[in-house]
Design a protein around this motif. Structure first.
Motif, mmCIF file in Angstrom:
data_model
loop_
_atom_site.group_PDB
_atom_site.id
_atom_site.type_symbol
_atom_site.label_atom_id
_atom_site.label_comp_id
_atom_site.label_asym_id
_atom_site.label_seq_id
_atom_site.Cartn_x
_atom_site.Cartn_y
_atom_site.Cartn_z
ATOM 1 N N ILE A 2 34.249 -2.123 8.590
ATOM 2 C CA ILE A 2 34.891 -3.479 8.578
ATOM 3 C C ILE A 2 33.381 -4.408 8.079
ATOM 4 C CG2 ILE A 2 35.596 -5.510 10.035
ATOM 5 C CD1 ILE A 2 36.699 -3.512 11.949
ATOM 6 N N LEU A 50 38.193 -10.202 13.948
ATOM 7 C CA LEU A 50 38.169 -8.789 13.425
ATOM 8 C C LEU A 50 39.589 -8.572 13.443
ATOM 9 C CD1 LEU A 50 35.304 -7.466 15.736
ATOM 10 C CD2 LEU A 50 35.598 -7.313 13.295
ATOM 11 N N ARG A 63 38.667 -5.090 5.583
ATOM 12 C CA ARG A 63 38.865 -3.782 6.433
ATOM 13 C C ARG A 63 39.473 -2.600 5.888
ATOM 14 N NH1 ARG A 63 40.971 -8.483 7.861
ATOM 15 N NH2 ARG A 63 40.197 -9.671 9.815
ATOM 16 N N VAL A 67 43.321 -2.173 12.516
ATOM 17 C CA VAL A 67 42.546 -2.657 13.268
ATOM 18 C C VAL A 67 43.593 -3.218 14.505
ATOM 19 C CG1 VAL A 67 40.705 -4.531 14.458
ATOM 20 C CG2 VAL A 67 40.301 -3.194 12.211
ATOM 21 N N CYS A 142 41.067 1.601 14.861
ATOM 22 C CA CYS A 142 39.966 0.916 15.629
ATOM 23 C C CYS A 142 40.883 -0.016 16.545
ATOM 24 C CB CYS A 142 39.237 0.104 15.003
ATOM 25 S SG CYS A 142 37.840 -0.936 15.578
#
Length: 223
Positions: A2, A50, A63, A67, A142
């Motif tokens: 990321i 994020l 990214r 995620v 993630c």
């Protein structure tokens, strides 16, 4: 990985202006990362950025891995819709098999008929069970964790721990926590969020030491 490139983020807190990141450029590697910082530093804001649920004021975030939303987060549920309707909506967003996810959540969350009732009729514990089950039903590269909290009774917590352990075999995590023992259990490197920047440390001990020094500085400031 990321990547943050020239990212700035701030918000107003009452009459003051809080700067979370200022023209920040860094890369979060394929590691289990602890995000440390004092209260109000902006750790939860960073986690939302994020996840993509909150955008930067400037710059961009790239990214090349999938995620998750913050683990167990139930703030995205629509209270007037049933649990199964919320589940189907999430499956459409993430392009996941609806029947497969529904079967997993029904078995894992053990909500029975409540799965087909409006979320607003749920207790906080029931919402948490549904949120955690959904988090585990969808595979991500993630997983984001904003404070790892226990959900449900001891038997359910044990099931959560086992399932999360299986996820960790093939995925990585980025975790916000105030507990040193928790980050030591789950993470192998860390970052300290302070004064509009994220200082990354290749080993966790160095990150924790830097965080302790920040805490001492904050505690020494006059009220």
């Amino acid at each position: 990985m990321i990547r943050f490139r020239n990212v700035s983020k701030s918000y107003r807190a009452g009459t003051s202006h809080k700067q979370i990141l200022t023209d920040a450029t860094f890369t979060l590697p394929w590691r289990n990362i602890a995000i440390l910082g004092v209260n109000g530093a902006g750790k939860s804001t960073l986690i939302r950025m994020l996840a993509g649920s909150e955008l930067p004021d400037d710059g961009d975030i790239r990214r090349d891995v999938s995620v998750s939303w913050p683990l167990g987060f139930d703030g995205g549920f629509h209270g007037s819709l049933s649990g199964i309707e919320n589940l189907r909506f999430i499956c459409r967003i993430y392009d996941r098999d609806m029947e497969e996810v529904s079967n997993f959540v029904a078995e894992f969350a053990e909500l029975g008929r409540y799965l087909y009732m409006p979320i607003k009729t749920y207790s906080s514990g029931m919402r948490a069970r549904l949120a955690f089950a959904l988090s585990m039903a969808i595979d991500f590269d993630c997983y984001l964790i904003d404070e790892l909290t226990a959900v449900g009774d001891a038997r359910f917590q044990e099931r959560c721990a086992r399932e999360f352990g299986r996820k960790r075999e093939q995925s990585r995590i980025i975790m916000v926590s105030h507990s040193e023992s928790t980050v030591r259990e789950y993470c192998d490197m860390g970052g300290v969020l302070i004064d509009g920047r994220l200082d990354l440390y290749d080993d966790l001990d160095s990150a924790i030491l830097a965080y302790r020094e920040v805490l001492m500085t904050v505690q020494e400031l006059p009220e």
